[in-house]
Structure formats: C-alpha cells, structure tokens
Design a protein around this motif. Structure first.
Motif, PDB file in Angstrom:
ATOM      1  N   LEU A 133      40.398  37.366  45.752  1.00  0.00           N
ATOM      2  CA  LEU A 133      39.638  36.188  46.169  1.00  0.00           C
ATOM      3  C   LEU A 133      39.346  36.170  47.667  1.00  0.00           C
ATOM      4  CD1 LEU A 133      41.240  33.271  44.103  1.00  0.00           C
ATOM      5  CD2 LEU A 133      38.918  34.183  43.881  1.00  0.00           C
ATOM      6  N   ILE A 134      40.227  36.730  48.468  1.00  0.00           N
ATOM      7  CA  ILE A 134      40.063  36.688  49.923  1.00  0.00           C
ATOM      8  C   ILE A 134      38.704  37.277  50.313  1.00  0.00           C
ATOM      9  CG2 ILE A 134      40.911  37.610  52.120  1.00  0.00           C
ATOM     10  CD1 ILE A 134      43.323  36.312  51.449  1.00  0.00           C
ATOM     11  N   GLY A 135      37.977  36.510  51.110  1.00  0.00           N
ATOM     12  CA  GLY A 135      36.671  36.952  51.613  1.00  0.00           C
ATOM     13  C   GLY A 135      35.511  36.708  50.668  1.00  0.00           C
ATOM     14  N   LYS A 136      35.785  36.218  49.473  1.00  0.00           N
ATOM     15  CA  LYS A 136      34.708  35.957  48.508  1.00  0.00           C
ATOM     16  C   LYS A 136      34.117  34.564  48.736  1.00  0.00           C
ATOM     17  CE  LYS A 136      35.207  39.851  46.278  1.00  0.00           C
ATOM     18  NZ  LYS A 136      35.793  40.723  47.240  1.00  0.00           N
ATOM     19  N   GLU A 137      32.965  34.310  48.079  1.00  0.00           N
ATOM     20  CA  GLU A 137      32.240  33.058  48.252  1.00  0.00           C
ATOM     21  C   GLU A 137      31.928  32.436  46.895  1.00  0.00           C
ATOM     22  OE1 GLU A 137      29.301  33.710  51.873  1.00  0.00           O
ATOM     23  OE2 GLU A 137      29.048  35.280  50.352  1.00  0.00           O
ATOM     24  N   ILE A 138      31.456  31.196  46.937  1.00  0.00           N
ATOM     25  CA  ILE A 138      31.019  30.523  45.711  1.00  0.00           C
ATOM     26  C   ILE A 138      29.956  31.376  45.025  1.00  0.00           C
ATOM     27  CG2 ILE A 138      29.784  28.505  44.801  1.00  0.00           C
ATOM     28  CD1 ILE A 138      31.149  26.833  46.962  1.00  0.00           C
ATOM     29  N   GLY A 139      30.086  31.528  43.726  1.00  0.00           N
ATOM     30  CA  GLY A 139      29.143  32.311  42.936  1.00  0.00           C
ATOM     31  C   GLY A 139      29.582  33.744  42.706  1.00  0.00           C
ATOM     32  N   ASP A 140      30.491  34.237  43.521  1.00  0.00           N
ATOM     33  CA  ASP A 140      30.993  35.601  43.323  1.00  0.00           C
ATOM     34  C   ASP A 140      31.826  35.659  42.049  1.00  0.00           C
ATOM     35  OD1 ASP A 140      29.820  36.453  45.679  1.00  0.00           O
ATOM     36  OD2 ASP A 140      31.691  36.505  46.825  1.00  0.00           O
ATOM     37  N   VAL A 141      31.809  36.821  41.417  1.00  0.00           N
ATOM     38  CA  VAL A 141      32.640  37.076  40.242  1.00  0.00           C
ATOM     39  C   VAL A 141      33.545  38.255  40.585  1.00  0.00           C
ATOM     40  CG1 VAL A 141      32.662  37.757  37.819  1.00  0.00           C
ATOM     41  CG2 VAL A 141      30.867  36.236  38.657  1.00  0.00           C
ATOM     42  N   ILE A 142      34.831  38.048  40.342  1.00  0.00           N
ATOM     43  CA  ILE A 142      35.786  39.137  40.567  1.00  0.00           C
ATOM     44  C   ILE A 142      36.384  39.544  39.234  1.00  0.00           C
ATOM     45  CG2 ILE A 142      36.319  38.452  42.934  1.00  0.00           C
ATOM     46  CD1 ILE A 142      38.919  37.211  41.854  1.00  0.00           C
ATOM     47  N   GLN A 143      36.867  40.765  39.182  1.00  0.00           N
ATOM     48  CA  GLN A 143      37.503  41.263  37.971  1.00  0.00           C
ATOM     49  C   GLN A 143      38.945  41.642  38.282  1.00  0.00           C
ATOM     50  OE1 GLN A 143      35.012  44.510  36.621  1.00  0.00           O
ATOM     51  NE2 GLN A 143      33.950  43.124  35.225  1.00  0.00           N
ATOM     52  N   ILE A 144      39.836  41.203  37.408  1.00  0.00           N
ATOM     53  CA  ILE A 144      41.255  41.535  37.530  1.00  0.00           C
ATOM     54  C   ILE A 144      41.648  42.248  36.244  1.00  0.00           C
ATOM     55  CG2 ILE A 144      43.592  40.636  37.866  1.00  0.00           C
ATOM     56  CD1 ILE A 144      41.858  39.890  40.203  1.00  0.00           C
ATOM     57  N   SER A 145      42.279  43.399  36.402  1.00  0.00           N
ATOM     58  CA  SER A 145      42.736  44.110  35.207  1.00  0.00           C
ATOM     59  C   SER A 145      44.225  43.843  35.011  1.00  0.00           C
ATOM     60  CB  SER A 145      42.465  45.608  35.314  1.00  0.00           C
ATOM     61  OG  SER A 145      43.133  46.156  36.411  1.00  0.00           O
ATOM     62  N   ALA A 146      44.562  43.556  33.773  1.00  0.00           N
ATOM     63  CA  ALA A 146      45.954  43.342  33.391  1.00  0.00           C
ATOM     64  C   ALA A 146      46.211  44.246  32.192  1.00  0.00           C
ATOM     65  CB  ALA A 146      46.203  41.885  33.044  1.00  0.00           C
ATOM     66  N   GLY A 147      46.833  45.369  32.463  1.00  0.00           N
ATOM     67  CA  GLY A 147      47.046  46.331  31.388  1.00  0.00           C
ATOM     68  C   GLY A 147      45.719  46.937  30.983  1.00  0.00           C
ATOM     69  N   ASP A 148      45.384  46.804  29.711  1.00  0.00           N
ATOM     70  CA  ASP A 148      44.127  47.358  29.218  1.00  0.00           C
ATOM     71  C   ASP A 148      43.022  46.313  29.149  1.00  0.00           C
ATOM     72  OD1 ASP A 148      45.303  45.925  27.191  1.00  0.00           O
ATOM     73  OD2 ASP A 148      44.819  47.358  25.610  1.00  0.00           O
ATOM     74  N   LYS A 149      43.284  45.104  29.638  1.00  0.00           N
ATOM     75  CA  LYS A 149      42.292  44.035  29.615  1.00  0.00           C
ATOM     76  C   LYS A 149      41.740  43.785  31.003  1.00  0.00           C
ATOM     77  CE  LYS A 149      44.215  41.513  25.719  1.00  0.00           C
ATOM     78  NZ  LYS A 149      44.653  40.216  25.222  1.00  0.00           N
ATOM     79  N   ILE A 150      40.456  43.472  31.053  1.00  0.00           N
ATOM     80  CA  ILE A 150      39.809  43.087  32.305  1.00  0.00           C
ATOM     81  C   ILE A 150      39.318  41.662  32.146  1.00  0.00           C
ATOM     82  CG2 ILE A 150      37.896  43.508  33.873  1.00  0.00           C
ATOM     83  CD1 ILE A 150      38.098  46.459  33.180  1.00  0.00           C
ATOM     84  N   ARG A 151      39.672  40.837  33.121  1.00  0.00           N
ATOM     85  CA  ARG A 151      39.293  39.426  33.070  1.00  0.00           C
ATOM     86  C   ARG A 151      38.386  39.116  34.249  1.00  0.00           C
ATOM     87  NH1 ARG A 151      43.678  34.880  32.001  1.00  0.00           N
ATOM     88  NH2 ARG A 151      42.757  34.745  29.961  1.00  0.00           N
ATOM     89  N   ASP A 152      37.279  38.441  33.970  1.00  0.00           N
ATOM     90  CA  ASP A 152      36.344  38.010  35.010  1.00  0.00           C
ATOM     91  C   ASP A 152      36.682  36.602  35.459  1.00  0.00           C
ATOM     92  OD1 ASP A 152      34.897  40.365  34.830  1.00  0.00           O
ATOM     93  OD2 ASP A 152      33.448  39.554  33.404  1.00  0.00           O
ATOM     94  N   TYR A 153      36.578  36.363  36.762  1.00  0.00           N
ATOM     95  CA  TYR A 153      36.777  35.047  37.344  1.00  0.00           C
ATOM     96  C   TYR A 153      35.550  34.721  38.198  1.00  0.00           C
ATOM     97  CZ  TYR A 153      41.730  35.542  36.191  1.00  0.00           C
ATOM     98  OH  TYR A 153      42.922  35.708  35.531  1.00  0.00           O
ATOM     99  N   GLU A 154      34.893  33.635  37.879  1.00  0.00           N
ATOM    100  CA  GLU A 154      33.755  33.187  38.688  1.00  0.00           C
ATOM    101  C   GLU A 154      34.242  32.090  39.629  1.00  0.00           C
ATOM    102  OE1 GLU A 154      29.298  31.228  38.396  1.00  0.00           O
ATOM    103  OE2 GLU A 154      30.429  31.555  36.559  1.00  0.00           O
ATOM    104  N   ILE A 155      33.838  32.205  40.884  1.00  0.00           N
ATOM    105  CA  ILE A 155      34.226  31.224  41.893  1.00  0.00           C
ATOM    106  C   ILE A 155      33.214  30.085  41.849  1.00  0.00           C
ATOM    107  CG2 ILE A 155      34.622  30.809  44.346  1.00  0.00           C
ATOM    108  CD1 ILE A 155      35.246  33.904  44.483  1.00  0.00           C
ATOM    109  N   LEU A 156      33.704  28.893  41.493  1.00  0.00           N
ATOM    110  CA  LEU A 156      32.834  27.730  41.334  1.00  0.00           C
ATOM    111  C   LEU A 156      32.795  26.825  42.558  1.00  0.00           C
ATOM    112  CD1 LEU A 156      33.910  26.696  37.718  1.00  0.00           C
ATOM    113  CD2 LEU A 156      31.992  28.172  38.390  1.00  0.00           C
ATOM    114  N   LYS A 157      33.937  26.678  43.217  1.00  0.00           N
ATOM    115  CA  LYS A 157      34.018  25.735  44.318  1.00  0.00           C
ATOM    116  C   LYS A 157      35.144  26.136  45.256  1.00  0.00           C
ATOM    117  CE  LYS A 157      34.385  20.765  45.172  1.00  0.00           C
ATOM    118  NZ  LYS A 157      34.629  19.436  44.605  1.00  0.00           N
ATOM    119  N   ILE A 158      34.930  25.895  46.547  1.00  0.00           N
ATOM    120  CA  ILE A 158      35.945  26.154  47.572  1.00  0.00           C
ATOM    121  C   ILE A 158      36.062  24.887  48.430  1.00  0.00           C
ATOM    122  CG2 ILE A 158      36.636  27.599  49.519  1.00  0.00           C
ATOM    123  CD1 ILE A 158      34.616  29.706  48.496  1.00  0.00           C
ATOM    124  N   SER A 159      37.282  24.463  48.655  1.00  0.00           N
ATOM    125  CA  SER A 159      37.473  23.327  49.577  1.00  0.00           C
ATOM    126  C   SER A 159      38.712  23.554  50.416  1.00  0.00           C
ATOM    127  CB  SER A 159      37.560  22.021  48.814  1.00  0.00           C
ATOM    128  OG  SER A 159      38.618  22.027  47.898  1.00  0.00           O
TER     129      SER A 159
END
Length: 159
Positions: A133-159
C-alpha cells in the motif's frame, strides 16, 4: 471519521494491553521467584519454566511499550484524495466485493479496533498488505499472493 480520536482510542487500548501484560509478567515473576518454585531435585524444572515464561512476558511488555511510544509520537498526517499512502493513513480497500478499513501504523500490526461501529485493522509497513500500500493512491489496485492464491485490493479512500 476523526483520525485523531481513532488513534487516541488505539492508544487507550494499547495502554490497557500494556497493563494486562505487565500484570501477567509480574505474576509469573512472583511464581518464578517464590520459595515453592525452588527445585527439589535435578529433574524439577517448575522454577526454570516459570522464569522462562516471565522473561518472555517481560519482552512482551517491552514490545507493547515500544508500540505505545510509536503511537504517542506519531505525526498524524491529513491525507487528501491526491495523497500517496504513508504512515498514519486510514485506508478503505475493497477485495472480493468486501470493503474494509486498515490503519497503517509503525508497530502493532494485527490489532483490530472497533471505532464508530466499524472494524479497523492495524497494519504495518512490514506486512504484505502494508508494504504494497505504501506510495499507492486512490484507484490503484494491488495484488497480494497468499500461497497459491492472489487477492486484488482496490484502494477506495485515504484519510
């Protein structure tokens, strides 16, 4: 949501956790140094085990103290919609259609706190999510892999 009030509540919860850890460490220390814990023979390890536990609990107290100090000395920034995520950011993310709130703090990751009827998870920059998440902005999507699964996280809001 008032982030200053949120962090103040996090400080209060951490102080309560510190007191509970201190009480447990003191109790175990008392047991370890009690006359009844003295070894009766070379196979009696009650006192030794209690001293190991007391040492570990003392380390836990020190860790919670460091976490508390990091919270109390944190520069609580205000983030705008154009800001990049950094320490003290409260971030709303969406993964698999589920929104959640995370608070990026220097220490104390994994702790959950309820604030204004919402669950907020504390994460740190060394966690996989925090690091990405560090350095990312609203609207960015990051991917985190946990084992054999990849999960997408969309950044909706920062405060």
């Amino acid at each position: 949501m008032n982030k200053n009030t949120l962090i103040q509540k996090l400080i209060e919860v951490t102080k309560a956790n510190l007191q509970a850890a201190y009480d447990a460490a003191q109790s175990t220390y008392d047991i370890a140094t009690n006359e009844e814990s003295k070894a009766e023979n070379k196979y009696d390890t009650r006192g030794l085990e209690a001293s190991y536990l007391a040492g570990a609990q003392a380390e836990r107290v020190a860790d919670i103290k460091a976490t508390l100090a990091s919270y109390e000395n944190l520069n609580i920034r205000t983030f705008s919609e154009e800001s990049k995520i950094a320490l003290a950011a409260l971030v709303e993310i969406c993964s698999n259609g589920k929104n959640s709130l995370v608070l990026l703090m220097p220490k104390g990751g994994g702790q959950n706190i309820e604030f204004e009827n919402q669950q907020i998870q504390v994460i740190t920059p060394i966690s996989p999510l925090g690091k990405n998440l560090i350095g990312k902005e609203i609207g960015d999507v990051i991917q985190i892999s946990a084992g054999d699964k990849i999960r997408d996280y969309e950044i909706l809001k920062i405060s």
